[in-house]
Design a protein around this motif. Structure first.
Motif, short mmCIF file in Angstrom:
data_model
loop_
_atom_site.label_atom_id
_atom_site.label_comp_id
_atom_site.label_asym_id
_atom_site.label_seq_id
_atom_site.Cartn_x
_atom_site.Cartn_y
_atom_site.Cartn_z
N GLU A 46 0.73 -1.43 0.04
CA GLU A 46 0.04 0.04 -0.04
C GLU A 46 0.94 1.27 -0.03
O GLU A 46 1.89 1.35 0.56
CB GLU A 46 -0.92 -0.05 1.22
N ASN A 47 0.44 2.21 -0.67
CA ASN A 47 1.01 3.72 -0.54
C ASN A 47 -0.12 4.50 -0.35
O ASN A 47 -0.91 4.65 -1.34
CB ASN A 47 1.90 3.87 -1.64
N GLU A 48 0.04 5.49 0.57
CA GLU A 48 -1.06 6.62 0.54
C GLU A 48 -0.33 7.59 0.90
O GLU A 48 0.00 8.23 2.23
CB GLU A 48 -1.88 6.13 1.93
N GLY A 49 0.17 8.29 0.12
CA GLY A 49 0.72 9.76 -0.03
C GLY A 49 2.31 9.91 0.07
O GLY A 49 2.80 10.93 -0.24
N LEU A 50 2.77 8.89 0.06
CA LEU A 50 4.66 8.88 0.19
C LEU A 50 4.89 9.43 -1.42
O LEU A 50 4.51 8.77 -2.43
CB LEU A 50 4.97 7.76 0.47
N LYS A 51 5.73 10.28 -1.61
CA LYS A 51 6.38 10.49 -2.73
C LYS A 51 7.03 9.66 -3.32
O LYS A 51 7.76 8.79 -2.57
CB LYS A 51 7.17 11.84 -2.63
N PRO A 52 7.32 9.32 -4.61
CA PRO A 52 8.10 8.51 -5.38
C PRO A 52 9.61 8.19 -4.80
O PRO A 52 10.09 7.25 -4.41
CB PRO A 52 8.00 8.76 -6.73
N LYS A 53 10.26 9.33 -4.54
CA LYS A 53 11.50 9.25 -4.15
C LYS A 53 11.54 8.59 -2.46
O LYS A 53 12.57 8.01 -2.15
CB LYS A 53 12.15 10.64 -4.18
N ASP A 54 10.41 9.31 -1.95
CA ASP A 54 10.69 8.91 -0.54
C ASP A 54 10.11 7.14 -0.28
O ASP A 54 10.66 6.24 0.55
CB ASP A 54 9.65 9.31 0.46
N LEU A 55 9.21 6.77 -1.24
CA LEU A 55 8.72 5.37 -1.29
C LEU A 55 10.04 4.59 -1.81
O LEU A 55 10.41 3.27 -1.19
CB LEU A 55 7.51 5.27 -2.34
N LYS A 56 10.89 5.02 -2.76
CA LYS A 56 12.08 4.05 -3.01
C LYS A 56 13.00 4.03 -2.23
O LYS A 56 13.70 2.82 -1.91
CB LYS A 56 12.67 4.57 -4.42
N LEU A 57 13.29 5.08 -1.45
CA LEU A 57 14.25 4.96 -0.18
C LEU A 57 13.57 4.16 1.03
O LEU A 57 14.31 3.29 1.48
CB LEU A 57 14.28 6.44 0.39
N ALA A 58 12.48 4.17 1.03
CA ALA A 58 11.71 3.15 2.17
C ALA A 58 11.99 1.82 1.94
O ALA A 58 12.48 1.24 2.75
CB ALA A 58 10.23 3.63 2.43
N GLU A 59 11.66 1.55 0.49
CA GLU A 59 11.80 0.26 0.11
C GLU A 59 13.14 -0.03 0.19
O GLU A 59 13.33 -1.38 0.51
CB GLU A 59 11.29 0.12 -1.40
N SER A 60 14.11 0.63 0.02
CA SER A 60 15.63 0.17 0.11
C SER A 60 16.07 -0.01 1.71
O SER A 60 16.71 -0.79 1.79
CB SER A 60 16.53 1.10 -0.63
N ILE A 61 15.49 0.60 2.21
CA ILE A 61 15.65 0.73 4.05
C ILE A 61 14.88 -0.61 4.40
O ILE A 61 15.75 -1.50 5.35
CB ILE A 61 15.27 1.74 4.68
#
Length: 82
Positions: A46-61
């Motif tokens: 799910e993604n509710e509002g995270l920007k693409p760059k933050d989503l990519k960073l979160a996934e890598s973390i």
């Protein structure tokens, strides 16, 4: 709601009354996302509002810390079936 990690403005956590499969929530000021960890594979659910760059960073973390996150899940909830 145990917080597992806070880094780069992202907070990684799970709720105290969670359900399987193992998954991690991540949030910042823009929104929230959820990643499942199953059989060593990290999947965005799910993604509710995270920007693409933050989503990519979160996934890598999540990918980098999945073993620790799974360990903390099992430590908190007991067992893991996935």
């Amino acid at each position: 709601m145990p917080t597992l990690l806070t880094i780069f403005g992202l907070r990684f956590f799970f709720y105290s009354l969670e359900h399987e499969p193992v998954h991690i929530h991540v949030e910042n000021g823009d929104g929230q996302a959820k990643f499942e960890i199953k059989n060593g594979v990290v999947t965005l659910k799910e993604n509710e509002g995270l920007k693409p760059k933050d989503l990519k960073l979160a996934e890598s973390i999540v990918e980098e810390n999945k073993t620790i996150f799974e360990y903390e899940w099992v430590k908190y909830f007991g067992t893991k079936k996935s």
